[in-house]
Design a protein around this motif. Structure first.
Motif: not given
Ligand code: SF4
Ligand code: 13P
Length: 367
Positions: A82, A257, A141
């Motif tokens: 992304f 997160e 994301n």
């Molecule tokens: Fe995606 Fe989590 Fe990896 Fe960040 S840490 S890129 S949110 S899977």
């Protein structure tokens, strides 16, 4: 350009090289390419990759850099899919964005598909004049198609550094926000803004009306998509409690997160760039437990031996997809470029690009 098939070097030839050979060849390829190539590296990348990055940062910083550095014909993006899409959307049309390994995705981004978001919008539309009442806000994301959805429906993107400013922007325009795909970034941001809990609902894309009654949805001001980052869900309140008990002077710093039960007990919360800046600038002798991806925390530890820095979990919380980008893939993509072959180009379809850019530019105007 010469024929791609004829000249493409094989990745398997790179996987048997020693770390020193890969390092030397990558440096040589970079030198040969000179001002042709810009290497961007996300803070979670391995040391063997980040050492070659011209610029590193969090999602927001890298998005801005991709938009600003328009003189480079090639951007090699050491991050996940992304992020490379965002660079392609924001860069000049004749700049080429390369992701060294196409398997570097994001499991959170995969938790919201455009068909599910369309369905959600349609169901909300059965309950209210949705385009007048709800602003869609998507975490970067996410796939480009979701960013485009937001652009087209008066919405916006956000990153972990500007989610609060984005939510303020949304509520200044419409009564409700549909926030996706990360439930936790949305909830933690709303908590910090003092939003009452009974005005927040979770939308499960696998259930009719997201698993809510029409009444509950009508009362809500924030609709949070049921998605998460599996890396950040590994941090638990018990880990915070352990460090507080063992090191009473410790400061706990986490990424938004993480689950709210962890965030609410932390001293500080912020993006990867915020975490790096805060710990780096702290006085020598200070003690930190850091709740974000392991590569970043290990690098912080190595770069600041004058501070005590711990990883907040006893488990290995590593982003497996970020980890896909290694020295071999970076060297392979650069040496292909040296001989005129583009591998793993990330190219967002024109329709999505146009509207996704609208959503990203609304966000960039805020920060
Ligand atoms: Fe995606 Fe989590 Fe990896 Fe960040 S840490 S890129 S949110 S899977
Ligand atoms: P940042 O925006 O803080 O770099 O975070 C990106 C990410 O994927 C965190 O998991």
């Amino acid at each position: 350009m010469r024929s791609l098939k004829m000249l493409e070097l094989s990745i398997s030839d790179y996987q048997t090289l020693t770390p020193q050979e890969l390092y030397d060849r990558t440096v040589a390829a970079k030198q040969a390419l000179g001002e042709q190539v810009l290497i961007l590296g996300h803070n979670y990348q391995r040391d063997e990759v980040i050492v070659h990055a011209d610029l590193r940062g969090d999602s927001l910083k890298l998005a801005k850099l991709a938009a600003e550095r328009d003189a480079f014909p090639y951007i090699v993006f050491c991050g996940v899919h992304f992020m490379a899409e965002t660079a392609d959307i924001l860069s000049r049309s004749n700049q080429v964005v390369i992701l060294p390994d196409l398997a570097a995705g994001c499991s959170m981004a995969d938790m919201a598909a455009i068909e599910q978001v369309d369905q959600c919008w349609e169901e909300l539309g059965q309950l209210m004049p949705v385009d007048e009442v709800v602003t869609p806000a998507v975490y970067v994301n996410s796939a480009a198609s979701l960013k485009a959805f937001c652009g087209e429906h008066g919405g916006i993107t956000c990153t972990s550094s500007n989610a609060r400013a984005v939510m303020e922007w949304c509520w200044a325009r419409r009564e409700k926000i549909l926030f996706f795909p990360d439930e936790h970034l949305g909830r933690n941001t709303a908590n910090a803004m003092g939003m009452p809990r009974d005005q927040i609902v979770v939308w499960d894309p696998f259930l009719p009306y997201g698993g809510n009654t029409p009444d509950v949805i009508n009362r809500a001001r924030l609709i949070l998509w049921k998605g998460h980052c599996s890396v950040h869900q590994m941090f638990q309140p018990a880990h915070v409690a352990y460090f507080r008990k063992t090191y009473p002077q410790i400061r706990i710093i986490v990424h938004p997160e993480c689950h709210e039960d962890v965030v609410n007990q932390a001293d500080l919360v912020g993006s990867t760039e915020f975490i790096i800046n805060t710990v780096s600038r702290a006085p020598a002798g200070t003690c930190w437990a850091v709740g974000t991806e392991l590569n970043l925390v290990n690098r912080l530890k190595n770069e600041h031996p004058d501070k005590q820095i711990f990883f907040l979990s006893p488990m290995v919380c590593r982003c497996a997809t970020m980890f896909r980008i290694d020295a071999a893939h970076l060297c392979w993509s650069l040496e292909n470029l040296v001989q005129g072959t583009v591998v793993n180009q990330i190219s967002v379809p024109a329709d999505d690009k146009q509207w996704a850019r609208v959503a990203l530019e609304r966000m960039m105007a805020l920060s």
